[in-house]
Design an enzyme around this catalytic site. Structure first.
Site, short mmCIF file in Angstrom:
data_model
loop_
_atom_site.label_atom_id
_atom_site.label_comp_id
_atom_site.label_asym_id
_atom_site.label_seq_id
_atom_site.Cartn_x
_atom_site.Cartn_y
_atom_site.Cartn_z
CG ASP A 106 -2.13 -1.00 1.03
OD1 ASP A 106 -2.58 -0.79 -0.20
OD2 ASP A 106 -2.38 -1.67 1.86
CG ASP A 166 -7.92 -3.23 -3.00
OD1 ASP A 166 -8.53 -4.23 -3.59
OD2 ASP A 166 -8.36 -2.78 -1.83
N1 GLY Z 1 -8.40 -2.80 0.88
C1 GLY Z 1 -8.44 -1.40 0.55
C2 GLY Z 1 -9.74 -1.08 0.44
O1 GLY Z 1 -10.42 -1.15 1.35
O2 GLY Z 1 -10.20 -0.51 -0.50
#
Ligand code: GLY
Length: 383
Positions: A106, A166
């Site tokens: 992330d 994501d």
């Molecule tokens: N995993 C990132 C989100 O909740 O969008």
């Protein structure tokens, strides 16, 4: 993160139809003044609201730690008031140590939203160096034999190479790093990741799986969900991440296949029979009548505004739909009252409904993409 046109005439009023960007930023600034006052500790990052109504704060290692600093930069960009620059700098530097974090995919969210916006607006070299270290950390998660950046260390069922949709959101950061460092590896691995995601994450209707687990040679082992309603359902925010990600892929490469992919995802979302009239999605497209996800709406609006600049027969309707979403978000029930909502701007987002976590709450990233979309809207209307 990038705005479509960077020169803003700050003194002029942007007020078209029912959307008044100046007014919305005045509101955001007031609300975030309260947020700053409620957050004297730079290790406690605003995230959401707990079931008992108290603020939910998280540490810098949480995937959302960069959004608050990023939003503060957007408020500084709009207001040009140095007090916002100071606050943005503080909350940006509060994430500094995550540049060395190789345990998460992330880092695009965590570093590029705060430091990337900060660097774009100030050219502070410290931000650049932190990001270049962070990009190297992120790239350690790309195994060339698999051809994707690994999202998590494990996924239930004993899988050890899960990749989530994501993850498309990290590539903008790596494209930036490729340009700034001259290291083409960042560019190439992003293209490989995006190509394999097209191959393995998407269904024939251009909706996407949330999680795909890979074997050591890049073989698909299983396609699952984590935050969606079912393995084969379209989790709303996942669709929005994919749309945003492929729009960025087209911006960065000018390869038409990515534009085509982004348009197909947009059309899936916008033509879906379960998309409500205000165009703020339910948390999962298979769950009409359940909670909304304002964060998915904000991400969708921001991506559509960029997509609308790339021409094609749907460009105008993408723009119109983005304005519909932003207009919806800029009033009740989505927009909070001053001093309410634990000082977040938007209400009614859903983080992880199957985990019974963050259901129908404010989320820091809903605010971030809402502010970004408002600035994109403003930039488009200043042409
Ligand atoms: N995993 C990132 C989100 O909740 O969008």
């Amino acid at each position: 993160m990038k705005h479509l046109f960077l020169v803003l005439t700050l003194a002029s009023t942007v007020c078209l139809g029912q959307l008044n960007v100046n007014k919305e930023f005045e509101f955001a600034a007031k609300q975030y003044e309260g947020m700053l006052a409620a957050h004297p500790d730079l290790t406690q990052f605003p995230q959401s609201t707990l079931p008992d109504g108290k603020p939910r704060d998280m540490k810098s290692s949480w995937w959302c730690s960069g959004f608050f600093g990023g939003s503060l930069w957007y408020i500084f960009e709009k207001t040009q008031d140095p007090k916002w620059k100071d606050a943005a700098h503080q909350w940006t530097m509060a994430v500094e140590k995550e540049q060395f974090n190789t345990r998460t995919h992330d880092l695009g969210f965590m570093l590029y939203c705060p430091f990337g916006n900060g660097y774009r607006l100030t050219k502070n070299e410290t931000y650049k160096n932190i990001m270049l270290t962070g990009a190297k950390s992120l790239a350690t998660r790309f195994d060339p034999k698999v051809g994707l950046i690994k999202s998590w260390e494990t996924f239930k069922g004993g899988y050890t190479y899960p990749v989530i949709i994501d993850n498309m959101m990290n590539l903008e950061f790596l494209f930036w790093a490729a340009r700034e460092s001259g290291n083409k590896d960042f560019y190439n691995l992003s293209v490989t990741h995006a190509d394999n995601t097209i191959k393995n994450h998407f269904r024939p209707d251009y909706s996407s799986y949330h999680v795909v687990c890979y074997g050591p040679n890049g073989e698909v082992l299983i396609q699952k969900t984590h935050q969606g309603a079912a393995d084969d359902s379209p989790w709303a925010r996942g669709q929005a991440w994919g749309l945003y990600g492929y729009t960025v892929m087209y911006r960065e490469t000018k390869d038409k296949k990515y534009l085509d992919q982004a348009r197909k995802i947009a059309n899936f979302m916008l033509k879906h029979p379960n998309l409500p009239a205000d165009k703020v999605p339910y948390w999962d497209f298979s769950k009409p009548g359940e909670e909304r996800d304002a964060s998915a709406g904000a991400i969708l609006a921001s991506a559509l505004l960029e997509l609308s600049t790339y021409g094609g027969k749907s460009a105008k309707s993408y723009y119109k739909d983005a304005v519909t979403i932003l207009t919806s978000l800029s009033k009740a029930p989505y927009k909070a009252e001053i001093g309410q909502n634990n000082h977040f701007i938007l209400q009614h987002s859903t983080g992880h409904k199957p985990g019974n976590s963050e259901v129908d709450v404010p989320l820091v990233y809903a605010d971030y993409y809402y502010l970004e979309a408002l600035l994109r809207y403003q930039a488009l209307n200043k042409k």
